[in-house]
Write an enzyme that holds these catalytic residues in place. Structure first.
Site, PDB file in Angstrom:
ATOM      1  CG  ASP A 100      -9.655   1.452   0.630  1.00 39.14           C
ATOM      2  OD1 ASP A 100      -8.638   0.760   0.829  1.00 39.14           O
ATOM      3  OD2 ASP A 100     -10.697   1.300   1.291  1.00 39.14           O
ATOM      4  CG  ASP A 104      -3.740   3.520   6.039  1.00 41.03           C
ATOM      5  OD1 ASP A 104      -3.710   3.265   7.253  1.00 41.03           O
ATOM      6  OD2 ASP A 104      -4.001   2.674   5.168  1.00 41.03           O
ATOM      7  CD  GLU A 117      -3.582   0.299   8.725  1.00 39.38           C
ATOM      8  OE1 GLU A 117      -3.693  -0.913   9.011  1.00 39.38           O
ATOM      9  OE2 GLU A 117      -4.141   0.835   7.749  1.00 39.38           O
TER      10      GLU A 117
END
Length: 247
Positions: A44, A133, A135
């Site tokens: 990525d 994403d 986090e």
């Protein structure tokens, strides 16, 4: 960097155990380790990698890539087009991901920004499902962005619902086991219909899974290696990876 923190967040902390899971075509995928033979290799990238040499990445074994498209409700990766389209041009399956900042705006607003700026899924056989994403907060001390556990679950659900409404697909969820269990209260609300993307380094196995999942789909096992950006594996065969892209 303030707008694209991938490198700094890796240097700043050791990522806790993370996991991703998916059922492809109704069949559960088996767990693998980073050294497992035959697992499709990928990576990525974000603006930190700038213009990627995609032919070199393909030659080194890249079979899929996730490209950062957006963050919050205003930022778009300025290298997104070169990265996303360049991967496709050399025969690498590509997908887009959004970095969530749940304290900045709603899940619905961020999903809309994401889909408008690279996160749209295409049934072309080359496009992996959009990815979220979510986090640790790279911009402040509050790792859960000031949301309650129930509020975080609601935010993620709103993002997922909007992505599905606009693209027809549920997003892959990238997270760490510790963050997920801490900030969602070990929510099991997403495991049945969301693929998960593991981030766990310095380990030969995926380790403990976040609540709600029993298998991982993508494993980000290192933040550097032979491919540009973070190193990943897909937990299945090349044919299963292709099937995931086909929807």
């Amino acid at each position: 960097m303030a707008r694209d923190h991938r490198l700094s967040r890796h240097r700043a902390r050791v990522i806790a155990a993370t996991v991703a899971a998916l059922t492809v075509g109704g069949s559960a995928l088996a767990e693998a380790s980073a050294s497992a033979a035959g697992k499709p290799k990928g990576h990525d990238v974000s603006s930190h990698q700038k213009n990627v040499d995609w032919q070199s990445a393909r030659t080194k074994g890249a079979r899929f890539v996730y490209v950062k498209a957006t963050e919050s409700h205003t930022y778009r990766n300025p290298y997104f087009d070169q990265q996303y389209n360049g991967a496709r041009e050399v025969g690498i399956l590509h997908g887009a991901y959004h970095f969530a900042l749940p304290d900045r705006s709603s899940g619905t607003a961020q999903a809309a920004h994401f889909v408008r700026n690279g996160g749209a899924w295409r049934a072309d056989g080359w496009t992996l499902p959009p990815a979220l994403d979510v986090e640790y907060n790279p911009y402040g001390r509050n790792k859960c962005y000031g949301l309650t556990k129930a509020g975080m679950v609601t935010w993620i659900k709103a993002f997922s619902d909007e992505v599905r409404r606009r693209t027809g697909r549920r997003p892959v969820i990238y997270t760490t086991t510790h963050w997920w269990n801490t900030c969602t209260g070990s929510s099991r609300a997403f495991g049945a219909n969301h693929a998960l993307w593991l981030a766990r380094y310095d380990s030969a196995t995926a380790g403990a899974l976040p609540a709600g999942w029993s298998l991982w789909t993508f494993w980000q096992y290192d933040n550097s290696g032979s491919l540009p950006g973070d190193q990943n594996l897909f937990n299945g065969s090349t044919a299963q990876l292709q099937k995931l892209a086909e929807g």
